[in-house]
Design an enzyme around this catalytic site. Structure first.
Site, mmCIF file in Angstrom:
data_model
loop_
_atom_site.group_PDB
_atom_site.id
_atom_site.type_symbol
_atom_site.label_atom_id
_atom_site.label_comp_id
_atom_site.label_asym_id
_atom_site.label_seq_id
_atom_site.Cartn_x
_atom_site.Cartn_y
_atom_site.Cartn_z
ATOM 1 N N GLY A 110 -174.627 117.685 -20.126
ATOM 2 C CA GLY A 110 -175.171 117.183 -19.511
ATOM 3 C C GLY A 110 -174.772 115.729 -20.649
ATOM 4 O O GLY A 110 -174.068 116.192 -21.590
ATOM 5 N N SER A 111 -176.039 115.168 -20.496
ATOM 6 C CA SER A 111 -176.184 113.610 -21.713
ATOM 7 C C SER A 111 -176.280 113.903 -23.035
ATOM 8 O O SER A 111 -176.338 113.952 -24.272
ATOM 9 C CB SER A 111 -177.480 113.459 -21.184
#
Lengths: 486, 480
Positions: A216-217
């Site tokens: 993810g981020s």
């Protein structure tokens, strides 16, 4: 009658000769093969006939051996805080073999290592009982405890590294198992083993090392480093030319931003609120090959990250198209990483661009406390220049100061971090993974970098976020390390 | 050594009795097991075993009494047989005592029967009875030719002994083989005694019939084929051994008897054709029985490739069980290697069942290694050699045949057991003479040794000096 009698004598002589031949065939020619045959239980009997050496954390053993008075296998392995340490120790079971450190350092632990030969010979003369050597780990008991208790009933993993040396400080995985429960070979042990094998939550899986998740981020720090290294971004505070909504290359689907103000946002701001569009566009501008190069410098696509327990290979796809690369740059699509890998990324940034090889065995010690082998810190690679690293640090510290990572703040300590909420499952229906990577910094550099992933939890979907779920755990781990260094 | 001279030119030199050689060898035969006992005690508990003195004195006493009586009643007997038997018996006691201490076997016995008592004390008692029988034979059997009178009684006794285990209520089925009878607290293996009685019968019978069997035959394709009516005995014995095999599941005993009979036929008649016929009949019988007896089939499967058979055999069947046992035995030998693990330090108890009887040789192989196992085989070989030498030296055909039959049976038994345990031939489930736990075996083999000693005493005894001839003149001695 004497002639046939002599023949009978020769015949009896042949019988004796045949027996002698057969005996030589068995005990000389085939001795090794039979002695080491997989069904020959003497090997295991010998293994458990003496006290096994210990695995040491903070100078104290986290394993033990108990004389089980068993007629077959005398000594049985015991574990102190088994579930907490299982991802480090692995197990050593009389019935089910061993894994991880118990397996990799088996020869030292059993005392059969060639380097212990002198020791063994000596104890033979002094009449002492044979004992195995010890494995001294780099782990930090307080950090491990903070990680394990922080994860609690949630499913997830924590990996913490000392960025300056690569020493692994914590390695937690939940749900966990107690290796003591099947250390023997009785019916009870079998029941425990079968139950663990059948458990849907896979408690035996070492999630910190052996499971890969979409990052993810949190992967955005890699993209940021790549953009800075390759000169795509020169000033982290200058606005980027990012439209809102941003359309992925080779696609008409607009990319969604959870945060506001991402249009033409600066890199620093994009990091602070975690703009997808900015990083996807940056990744596209850096290009797939340069992105792959950067990821690999951090340790991605490397199937041989040995700590010495081998970690699963983290993946940054080398063959995807532009759209895939853009999505991968924000930690989606094919990108997948172990918690250890993200801790390594964080550690490299915190260590001003120098990635140290992660390891968890500091020393192997003979029963007489002689050090047989000592691990020296080793540089693994230099993914970026110190300048780039410091810029990324600045952004990560900003994330904790003002952005999504505020829950990792520790008073009077500089903390940098990055949150992540990774969508996965078909059409992203499954509960997202909550990620948090961070490091703490003191005057003498950074003593700890940590990556936390929470796979699943009781929280409702809307509450799952790296900042909310994972950051407090990371904070506890960092605090434990900082406190133990005082 | 007195030189008997008389008026004849034949000076009969008194043959040396070799009793002192026997005494010296007996010293070794007692000392070696005593040291072995000490070795086991040190290896298992790190201290001198408590019974060391008693054990040593007991063994020395048994050997001493036996020696004195041999001196008195069989002055010219072979000097090697008694020390060799004593050595084997003593080491057997040590091995059984060593297995008694195995925590695994103790735990297993506790689980199965709730108690555990060592077998060594009982074996010591059996050994004493065996030596007692040895002495009785020496004292009361003044001349082995007396046995010749009991040829046909021996046959009846042998058949009764062999069929006893089939009598309901008396026979005991122990793990598939019906070779035991149970009398009160004792289990007796009548086959062991039948071995001796049958040898007496064969020797007596063949001595009488040898000419008929050897000469009344037709020549066919280079072989002398016996007449139909002469085939009677061999067919009877063949049928009997097949019956033992089929009805009692006892491969070893049937092989032993048939083999002994063929050997004696050959020696008595000097006709190779008997061997050819015997072999053909043995193979025929084995194939016939092997094709329908599952007991034999699993033994053969375990012999051909035990490790492979273990994978293919259905679990918890007789076959899987036999194969597992065979693999355990083989690994025992393999783990022993060249010099062995040392007494008390092996894991032959993993074989679990029958480790101190049928498989005791595996303990020798593992703990004494190739060197020790070969030494044991050679000691057995020596006993056989002394027996056959006795047969060669014997002056009467009955003595020749009896000595040959007894030592041939002994050789076959050792070969069948050791070969079976080492996977050379299919396992048959007999006991290693003197070494294995089991009363019948020890007692019967002591009796066997006694008879051999008696024959050798007769054979080696110097011929009585011929009566002085009145015609002879005194030899003049001219001094230079």
């Amino acid at each position: 009658m004497n002639k046939p009698l002599r023949h009978i004598a020769i015949f009896c002589g042949l019988l004796v000769f045949a027996l002698l031949l057969r005996d030589n065939w068995l005990q000389f020619v085939r001795a090794d093969e039979l002695n080491t045959h997989e069904r020959n239980r003497r090997v295991t009997i010998e293994r458990y006939a003496s006290v096994r050496g210990d695995i040491i954390v903070d100078g104290k053993p986290i394993t033990g051996s108990v004389d089980s008075k068993d007629p077959l296998y005398q000594y049985k392995r015991t574990y102190v805080d088994g579930p907490m340490w299982a991802p480090v120790t692995g197990y050593a079971s009389q019935a089910y073999g061993s894994n991880q450190l118990e397996k990799l350092n088996d020869s030292i632990l059993t005392g059969n290592d060639d380097r212990l030969f002198f020791d063994r010979t000596l104890s033979m003369f002094t009449g002492e009982q044979k004992k195995g050597g010890d494995v001294v780990t780099t782990l930090n008991g307080a950090a491990q405890k903070a990680a394990f208790e922080g994860l609690g009933k949630k499913k997830g993993a924590v990996a913490a590294i000392d960025p300056q040396t690569g020493r692994i400080l914590a390695l937690a995985s939940t749900p966990s198992y107690d290796p003591s429960s099947f250390a023997g070979y009785s019916g009870k042990d079998e029941k425990a083993w079968v139950a663990l094998e059948k458990d849907k939550d896979k408690p035996k899986l070492n999630r910190a090392l052996r499971e890969i998740y979409p990052p993810g981020s949190t992967f955005k720090v890699v993209t940021a480093a790549a953009a800075l290294e390759n000169g795509v971004i020169k000033d982290i505070n200058a606005p980027t030319d990012t439209p809102e909504p941003y359309k992925l290359p080779l696609s008409t689907v607009p990319m969604k931003n959870h945060a506001g103000g991402c249009e033409n946002a600066s890199l620093n701001y994009a990091m602070e609120v975690s703009c997808n569009s900015v990083f996807a566009k940056l990744g596209d501008e850096v290009g797939r090959d340069k992105m792959v190069e950067m990821a690999e410098k951090f340790g991605f696509n490397n199937p041989e990250v040995d700590t010495p327990v081998r970690a699963a290979a983290s993946v940054y796809d080398k063959k995807m198209d532009r759209g895939g690369n853009a999505l991968s740059s924000i930690g989606q699509f094919n990108t997948a990483t172990t918690p250890l890998q993200m801790a390594m990324v964080t550690a490299a940034i915190a260590n001003d661009g120098k990635l140290m090889k992660p390891y968890m065995v500091d020393q192997l010690v003979a029963p007489n406390l002689d050090v047989i082998e000592k691990h020296e810190p080793e540089e693994m690679s230099r993914p970026m220049s110190p300048e780039t690293a410091q810029l990324v640090q600045k952004m990560m510290e900003n994330v904790v100061e003002k952005g999504t990572g505020s829950k990792a703040k520790i008073r009077d300590v500089t903390v940098g971090g990055k949150t992540g909420t990774a969508q996965h499952g078909e059409k992203n229906k499954a509960r997202p993974y909550a990620w948090f990577i961070s490091y703490a910094k003191t005057d003498s550099g950074s003593p700890v970098a940590v990556a936390v992933v929470v796979e699943d939890s009781d929280a409702t979907r809307d509450d799952i976020s790296g900042g909310g779920l994972a950051a407090p755990i990371a904070r506890q781990v960092m605090k434990a390390v900082l406190d133990s260094r005082k | 050594m007195s030189v008997v001279t008389n008026t004849t030119t034949i000076g009969a030199i008194d043959a040396p009795s070799r009793r002192n050689t026997e005494l010296m060898l007996l010293g070794f035969a007692v000392a070696i097991p005593v040291f072995a006992y000490l070795n086991v005690g040190l290896a298992l508990d790190g201290e001198i075993p408590a019974g060391m003195l008693g054990y040593g004195l007991g063994l020395a006493l048994l050997a001493g009494i036996a020696h004195l009586l041999v001196r008195r009643f069989a002055k010219y007997a072979d000097p090697l047989l008694l020390p060799l038997a004593t050595l084997l018996n003593g080491l057997g006691l040590v091995l059984i005592w060593r297995l008694d201490q195995s925590p695994r076997l103790i735990a297993d016995s506790m689980r199965r029967y709730g108690t555990h008592s060592g077998d060594a004390p009982q074996q010591l008692m059996y050994s004493a009875i065996g030596v007692a029988l040895f002495l009785l034979v020496l004292v009361f059997l003044k001349d082995h030719r007396v046995l010749q009178r009991y040829t046909y009684i021996s046959m009846v006794v042998a058949i009764v002994l062999l069929l006893l285990p089939l009598v309901p209520g008396l026979g005991a089925d122990v793990f598939g083989a019906k070779i035991w009878i149970r009398v009160g607290p004792f289990s007796i293996q009548p086959g062991e005694f039948a071995k001796i009685v049958l040898a007496v019968f064969f020797a007596g019978y063949l001595m009488v019939k040898r000419d008929a069997l050897a000469l009344a035959s037709r020549r066919f394709m280079g072989l002398y084929l016996p007449r139909g009516r002469d085939l009677g005995p061999i067919l009877t014995i063949w049928a009997l051994s097949l019956a033992i095999l089929v009805l009692e599941n006892d491969l070893g005993t049937s092989l032993l008897f048939f083999g002994m009979f063929v050997i004696l036929l050959y020696v008595a008649t000097e006709r190779t054709s008997w061997i050819v016929m015997g072999l053909l009949m043995a193979v025929g019988g084995a194939v016939a029985v092997g094709s329908f007896a599952t007991h034999v089939q699993s033994r053969v499967a375990a012999w051909l490739d035990p490790f492979e058979c273990l994978k293919t055999a259905p679990p918890d069947t007789n076959m899987a069980w036999a194969c597992d046992q065979m693999t355990q035995v083989l690994m025992s030998f393999g783990s022993g290697g060249t010099v062995g693990t040392g007494l008390g330090q092996g894991n032959s108890d993993l074989i679990n069942f029958a480790v101190n009887s049928d498989f005791i040789f595996a303990t020798v192989g593992e703990e004494l290694g190739l060197a020790g196992a070969m030494a044991f085989i050679l000691v057995y070989g020596l006993i056989v050699e002394r027996g056959l030498r006795t047969a060669l030296a014997a002056r009467d055909p009955f003595g020749k045949l009896l000595a040959c039959g007894l030592s041939g049976a002994f050789a076959l038994q050792v070969f069948v057991v050791a070969g079976g345990v080492m996977g050379l031939i299919p396992l048959t489930g007999m006991t290693m003479p003197f070494l294995a736990y089991g009363g019948s075996s020890v007692i019967a083999n002591w009796a066997l040794i006694a008879i051999l000693l008696r024959i050798s005493d007769t054979a080696r005894r110097p011929a009585p000096a011929p009566a002085p001839s009145p015609d002879a003149e005194m030899t003049q001695v001219v001094r230079p």
